[in-house]
Write a protein that holds these residues in place. Structure first.
Motif, PDB file in Angstrom:
ATOM      1  N   GLU B 101       0.924  -0.817  -0.095  1.00  0.00           N
ATOM      2  CA  GLU B 101       0.002   0.047   0.192  1.00  0.00           C
ATOM      3  C   GLU B 101       1.263   1.123   0.424  1.00  0.00           C
ATOM      4  OE1 GLU B 101      -3.966  -0.227   1.239  1.00  0.00           O
ATOM      5  OE2 GLU B 101      -3.100  -1.341   2.780  1.00  0.00           O
ATOM      6  N   SER B 214       5.610  -7.231   2.258  1.00  0.00           N
ATOM      7  CA  SER B 214       4.214  -7.253   1.444  1.00  0.00           C
ATOM      8  C   SER B 214       4.093  -9.238   2.039  1.00  0.00           C
ATOM      9  CB  SER B 214       4.349  -7.379  -0.076  1.00  0.00           C
ATOM     10  OG  SER B 214       5.844  -8.117  -0.712  1.00  0.00           O
ATOM     11  N   HIS B 216       3.470 -11.821   5.090  1.00  0.00           N
ATOM     12  CA  HIS B 216       3.124 -12.001   5.425  1.00  0.00           C
ATOM     13  C   HIS B 216       2.886 -14.100   5.310  1.00  0.00           C
ATOM     14  CE1 HIS B 216       2.441  -7.548   6.124  1.00  0.00           C
ATOM     15  NE2 HIS B 216       1.835  -7.829   5.221  1.00  0.00           N
ATOM     16  N   LYS B 221      -3.382 -13.173   8.349  1.00  0.00           N
ATOM     17  CA  LYS B 221      -3.584 -12.284   8.303  1.00  0.00           C
ATOM     18  C   LYS B 221      -3.346 -11.959   6.903  1.00  0.00           C
ATOM     19  CE  LYS B 221      -0.618  -8.792   9.417  1.00  0.00           C
ATOM     20  NZ  LYS B 221      -1.216  -7.024   9.899  1.00  0.00           N
ATOM     21  N   MET B 222      -2.714 -13.113   6.190  1.00  0.00           N
ATOM     22  CA  MET B 222      -3.190 -12.123   4.576  1.00  0.00           C
ATOM     23  C   MET B 222      -4.593 -12.040   3.962  1.00  0.00           C
ATOM     24  SD  MET B 222      -0.174 -11.975   2.362  1.00  0.00           S
ATOM     25  CE  MET B 222      -1.049 -10.902   0.990  1.00  0.00           C
ATOM     26  N   GLU B 224      -6.647 -11.536   5.518  1.00  0.00           N
ATOM     27  CA  GLU B 224      -7.009  -9.782   6.131  1.00  0.00           C
ATOM     28  C   GLU B 224      -6.762  -8.376   5.614  1.00  0.00           C
ATOM     29  OE1 GLU B 224      -6.077  -7.789  10.030  1.00  0.00           O
ATOM     30  OE2 GLU B 224      -7.040  -9.949  10.930  1.00  0.00           O
ATOM     31  N   ILE B 225      -5.559  -8.937   5.470  1.00  0.00           N
ATOM     32  CA  ILE B 225      -4.991  -7.667   4.427  1.00  0.00           C
ATOM     33  C   ILE B 225      -5.457  -7.505   2.863  1.00  0.00           C
ATOM     34  CG2 ILE B 225      -3.015  -7.460   2.822  1.00  0.00           C
ATOM     35  CD1 ILE B 225      -1.119  -8.157   5.374  1.00  0.00           C
ATOM     36  N   ASN B 226      -6.422  -9.029   1.763  1.00  0.00           N
ATOM     37  CA  ASN B 226      -7.030  -9.076   0.558  1.00  0.00           C
ATOM     38  C   ASN B 226      -8.317  -8.645   1.184  1.00  0.00           C
ATOM     39  OD1 ASN B 226      -5.429 -10.539  -1.362  1.00  0.00           O
ATOM     40  ND2 ASN B 226      -4.285 -11.817  -0.142  1.00  0.00           N
ATOM     41  N   HIS B 228      -9.011  -5.964   3.061  1.00  0.00           N
ATOM     42  CA  HIS B 228      -8.970  -4.288   3.715  1.00  0.00           C
ATOM     43  C   HIS B 228      -8.807  -4.392   1.455  1.00  0.00           C
ATOM     44  CE1 HIS B 228      -7.231  -0.656   4.087  1.00  0.00           C
ATOM     45  NE2 HIS B 228      -6.317  -1.407   4.214  1.00  0.00           N
TER      46      HIS B 228
END
Lengths: 187, 360
Positions: B101, B214, B216, B221-222, B224-226, B228
């Motif tokens: 990001e 980038s 994780h 967690k990964m 969750e990032i996706n 987001h």
């Protein structure tokens, strides 16, 4: 006078084809007209064919890419063969006399034969044949004023060549005279 | 904010873009030369040392994009530019930047492909630009200029959007727009203020450590990032769609084109209108987010869409999704560096409207 003039300038690379288009575009900009300059770009430089489309308009230009032209300034045979048919009906075609063996044959357009290279050689500066062509063109199609063209020259010529502005100006004038002599245009 | 503009200049698209970036307060440019965008690097190399910022010709595109990654992580306003084959080399890094990001500007001055292809204009990288390009589920914000003025303006817009959403933004343009000259007015230098963001890795003295990555290892967690990222893309889709229309009010056939072909299509619409054909045009300005709604709305009241692209048919798929079967979607493209002519588009329009409409 047309509101929009779509001009093709074509010849060999090294003849100053792209510069002529740029000069017209700059001159148009100085007069607050709309303008676009679209070069055919490629790996070929000197010796290959080069052309550019310059559009000068009173209104916003939609497409800078067009395939029919109000005016054509043609400096070699391959370009004439390619673009003669692309001049609009009642359009204008200017061609350089010595490089073109088979002259244009259209009867529905205005055709002007300009001995630009011969005249440039007489003036001792063979690089200025393009400006002779441009002078002739502007005499028939006064799309931009002479002062604007001179200001444009300063933009297009690199500073190290600014001492050549005077001779370019003479060339423009010579082109104008060639039209007056050969085509009896009253000023 | 209405920006004050300075004097009018006549410039090539590539040069206008570079000048705009300097005026937008570019801190750093990393790139590697490739036709037809080398004027960007050349312009920076000449101007940046006299003004402000860093310009660096890296040893490769892969190095360039990773330098962008690093500089963006440190909070710099940063960009790179390339053309199609060079952009392909950058895709891994772009995916990392999107995942981490980080805001930055990517410029792709597209040339004819596939492969090394030609140096002439193309839109063959549409899929690569709007559907991800690199690996994983990510999106770029993609702006498609159609004039030299927009080559300038969209630099400012791209930096604004990139920084607002912490997402890489791309200007997707082509060799013809890069090489052609038109009038351009520039915003004043310094009109786009930039502060180093608080997430940037600027040295932890006096605060908690900032960490940009980038990688994780835990799938929870990964994911969750996706989630987001997808939420962010949704917000972008809801808020940042831009397009332009021309003569669509009574149109029976609507052309859809982006970039330079949109202007060629505008001329074709003018020619069609002279012949009494009710043609119109929608020009997507943002390719992601794609202007689905206007196309969906139009599909219910017009007879035909005609999509014009300089590729084998890429954006046409997004137009079909938007039309969702409500009206036929036709396509005409040129490839390999060829430019379509207004008359060719007109011919296509005439061919389509002369066909009898088949009723189910």
């Amino acid at each position: 006078m047309h509101i929009t003039d779509e001009i093709i300038i074509a010849g060999f690379g090294g003849q100053g084809v792209l510069s002529m288009g740029k000069i017209l575009a700059y001159a148009a900009m100085f007069e607050n007209k709309e303008t676009s300059w679209m070069p055919s770009y490629g790996p070929e430089m000197r010796g290959g064919t080069a052309n550019c489309i310059t559009i000068i308009s009173e209104k916003k230009i939609s497409s800078p890419v067009v395939s029919k032209f109000d005016s054509a300034i043609i400096l070699n045979q391959p370009s004439l063969n390619k673009f003669e048919d692309h001049v609009k009906e009642h359009g204008f075609l200017f061609y350089e006399a010595s490089t073109i063996i088979n002259p244009p044959t259209r009867e529905d357009i205005m055709i002007y034969k300009i001995a630009a290279i011969e005249e440039a050689n007489k003036m001792g500066q063979k690089q200025i044949s393009n400006m002779i062509m441009l002078g002739a063109f502007l005499e028939i199609k006064p799309l931009v004023k002479r002062e604007s063209v001179l200001s444009a020259l300063k933009k297009v010529l690199p500073e190290r060549h600014h001492h050549l502005i005077a001779v370019n100006e003479q060339a423009l004038l010579r082109g104008k005279e060639l039209i007056e002599i050969n085509y009896h245009v009253s000023v | 904010m209405k920006m004050q503009k300075s004097e009018v200049r006549l410039m090539k698209g590539n040069e206008a873009l570079a000048e705009a970036a300097i005026r937008a307060g570019l801190d750093a440019y990393f790139g590697y030369p490739i036709t037809p965008q080398s004027e960007i690097l050349e312009y920076f190399t000449e101007q940046i040392p006299k003004r402000h910022g860093v310009v660096l010709q890296a040893e490769s595109e892969v190095a360039s994009i990773n330098m962008v990654y690093g500089a963006a992580g440190a909070g710099a306003r940063v960009m790179t530019s390339s053309s199609s084959p060079g952009m392909s080399l950058m895709q891994e890094g772009i995916s990392y930047i999107a995942a981490a990001e980080l805001p930055c500007l990517l410029v792709n001055v597209v040339r004819g492909g596939p492969g090394l292809g030609t140096i002439q204009p193309s839109q063959g990288d549409y899929f690569q630009a709007v559907k991800g390009g690199g690996h994983g589920d990510y999106r770029l914000i993609v702006l498609a200029p159609s004039s030299v003025q927009e080559m300038c303006d969209f630099v400012f817009d791209a930096f604004k959007l990139a920084e607002k959403y912490r997402n890489p933004a791309m200007i997707l343009t082509d060799g013809a727009l890069g090489q052609m000259m038109e009038k351009v007015e520039f915003p004043e230098e310094g009109s786009l203020p930039h502060q180093v963001p608080d997430w940037a890795t600027t040295g932890k003295k006096g605060r908690e450590r900032n960490f940009i990555t980038s990688l994780h290892m835990e799938p929870e967690k990964m994911e969750e990032i996706n989630l987001h990222l997808q939420k962010k893309y949704k917000v972008i889709e809801e808020n940042e769609v831009r397009f332009e229309t021309f003569e669509i009010d009574d149109a029976e056939i609507v052309l859809v084109a982006f970039g330079l072909p949109a202007r060629i299509c505008q001329k074709a619409v003018e020619l069609a209108r002279e012949k009494g054909i009710k043609a119109g045009l929608v020009r997507p300005i943002t390719l992601f987010p794609f202007p689905k709604k206007i196309l969906s709305d139009l599909s219910k009241k017009i007879d035909h869409f005609l999509v014009i692209e300089l590729n084998a048919g890429q954006m046409v798929e997004d137009v079909m999704l938007a039309a969702n079967g409500k009206c036929p979607v036709h396509f005409k493209g040129r490839m390999g560096g060829m430019i379509i002519q207004p008359e060719e588009v007109l011919e296509e329009i005439e061919k389509i409207i002369q066909q009898p409409i088949l009723q189910e």
